[in-house]
Scaffold this motif. Structure first.
Motif, PDB file in Angstrom:
ATOM      1  N   TYR A 114      15.206  32.911   4.384  1.00 62.81           N
ATOM      2  CA  TYR A 114      14.494  31.779   4.645  1.00 62.81           C
ATOM      3  C   TYR A 114      13.776  32.005   6.041  1.00 62.81           C
ATOM      4  O   TYR A 114      12.722  31.706   6.500  1.00 62.81           O
ATOM      5  N   MET A 117      10.993  34.287   5.716  1.00 61.39           N
ATOM      6  CA  MET A 117       9.665  33.352   4.851  1.00 61.39           C
ATOM      7  C   MET A 117       8.890  32.552   6.147  1.00 61.39           C
ATOM      8  O   MET A 117       7.571  32.629   6.117  1.00 61.39           O
ATOM      9  N   TYR A 174      14.012  35.068  -2.136  1.00 62.80           N
ATOM     10  CA  TYR A 174      13.436  34.863  -0.825  1.00 62.80           C
ATOM     11  C   TYR A 174      12.959  36.012  -0.182  1.00 62.80           C
ATOM     12  O   TYR A 174      11.895  36.204   0.530  1.00 62.80           O
TER      13      TYR A 174
END
Length: 481
Positions: A114, A117, A174
């Motif tokens: 995460y 990202m 991810y």
């Protein structure tokens, strides 16, 4: 914030089986990719809705300032109360950094990916590379005697020691998408910073990891000691709170002790080839999937950007995931379970609790809504968002619980910013009106999470604000000068 403590660890014997993958021939995959439907969403139009501007009248400048402020607080704020990102020296590949789940005192593949990202979306290359370097250095399994070889351990101590030696597919997914976006945004570098090569390798591994059986305990790296889960949980704010609550209620703590007896574990691909969907875990004795792991918005890009022989599978997986959202959402509340069988039947949670809407499930609302925004291929996603937002609004937007039975009975008294944020992203698919606007307003008025629970709440808060402000985008080229 998935609880996957049922993943077990260690090694004395190992057996390999043929991988079950059925790759398409490159020429066929290329032909199939050429026929892909680009939908009617942002991929085709290159327009990303800013719901904060559309519905609340917030200027794009104010939206961007709020997003940048949230990033600075979560990545570079006060180390005790605000920050989840910590740099920790360097190695031959450059700076190292981790994202920590402060309340559980660990670093998770979920949070690391995460963080990457968020960094690539906001153009933060130093943070991106430092997180990727830490992930490769500490989290990726390199011990050939571990049946999860090549996968990323889902939980690590912030000192790089093992907390688990099994993997969770949401982290891998991810990582792949963030690395593909990095390749498009910054170009490929050398070694671990050849982002495209690294993404391709992870994506191939998710499908084509061989079936491997071995006997616990395992290591992540050959030089590590065998990992044995301690009898007492690691010190953390959450564990201290749970221990105090157990003492107050006169219950034993911890509620269970790990079984240290050696056992055989078989690990295979992270996807079920027959059903074309991601598994809950690659350990074959644990059945089913997790609806919040389904990311059709990403799969559509992999159907175009992945190695040619992988593309047809991910095109199929995108369609399957859209059906799975519908199958797993409760007919009245719209709430979906943390775990479900491949046919959509809810499965018990890791601790035996009957199928319920819990921490993982928050993300499912975002997943179908972002898919609707980017691709616009499934009108059923509007009904899903309408249903779940209407139910939660009826509970009270400022006070709904963060866990429910699927038919809508509260299972907690905590109201969580992360769940509010994910539910607000449902507005990307919802019918415009007072209910989705109320979620937008509530999120806009909510401060950036701080304190013990800032990890999961904070990451979902920031990513949701980016989605709703039109700043979480498909990156397919370097930014304009």
């Amino acid at each position: 914030m998935p609880a996957k403590s049922l993943l077990i660890f260690g090694v004395t014997a190992i057996t390999l089986f043929a991988a079950p993958a059925v790759p398409a021939a490159p020429a066929l995959a290329t032909a199939q990719a050429a026929k892909l439907d680009d939908g009617s969403g942002a991929y085709r139009t290159r327009r990303y809705r800013n719901l904060l501007a559309e519905r609340l009248g917030v200027s794009p400048q104010d939206t961007h300032r709020k997003i940048e402020s949230a990033f600075q607080q979560l990545f570079h704020g006060d180390g005790q109360e605000q920050r989840i990102y910590f740099e920790t020296g360097a190695n031959a590949d450059g700076p190292l950094a981790y994202v920590t789940d402060w309340a559980n005192n660990d670093a998770r593949s979920e949070g690391m990916s995460y963080g990457m990202m968020i960094a690539v979306q906001l153009g933060k290359k130093r943070e991106f590379d430092a997180l990727w370097n830490w992930s490769k250095t500490y989290m990726q399994t390199t011990d050939p005697a571990n049946p999860s070889l090549g996968y990323f351990a889902w939980s690590m101590g912030t000192d790089g020691s093992a907390r688990a030696v099994g993997a969770a597919p949401d982290g891998e997914e991810y990582y792949v998408m963030a690395l593909y976006f990095a390749a498009k945004r910054w170009g490929n570098g050398k070694g671990i910073y050849n982002y495209q090569k690294e993404a391709d390798a992870i994506l191939r591994g998710m499908r084509h990891h061989p079936l491997v059986s071995a006997t616990t305990p395992f290591r992540i790296h050959p030089q590590d000691p065998p990992f044995v889960e301690p009898d007492m949980p690691w010190p953390s704010p959450n564990n201290r709170n749970e221990q105090a609550q157990a003492a107050k209620e006169g219950k034993p703590w911890p509620p269970h002790r790990p079984n240290h007896a050696p056992r055989q574990v078989t690990v295979g691909p992270m996807v079920d080839e027959t059903h074309a969907m991601v598994r809950f875990v690659p350990e074959t004795s644990i059945p089913g999937s997790d609806p919040s792991y389904h990311l059709p918005a990403f799969y559509e890009l992999w159907a175009r950007w992945a190695p040619p022989e992988e593309r047809a599978f991910w095109a199929r997986a995108a369609a399957v995931s859209r059906d799975y959202f519908v199958k797993t959402a409760h007919a009245q509340t719209g709430l979906g379970p943390d775990r479900a069988d491949f046919d959509g039947t809810p499965l018990p949670m890791w601790d035996g609790t009957p199928g319920a809407f819990s921490y993982d499930s928050w993300r499912t609302i975002s997943n179908w809504s972002v898919d609707y925004s980017w691709w616009g291929k499934d009108a059923r996603q509007t009904a899903l968002s309408d249903r779940v937002q209407t139910f939660l609004a009826g509970q009270g937007i400022a006070r709904f619980a963060d866990r429910y039975t699927l038919d809508g009975k509260p299972m907690s008294t905590r109201h969580s910013t992360g769940m509010l944020a994910a539910a607000a992203v449902g507005g990307l698919a919802a019918t415009p009106g007072q209910v989705p606007d109320a979620f937008l307003k509530a999120l806009w008025d909510t401060p950036v999470p701080a304190g013990e629970q800032r990890y999961f709440d904070g990451m979902l808060y920031l990513m949701s604000m980016m989605h709703l402000g039109g700043e979480f985008r498909i990156i397919d080229r370097p930014p304009a000068p």
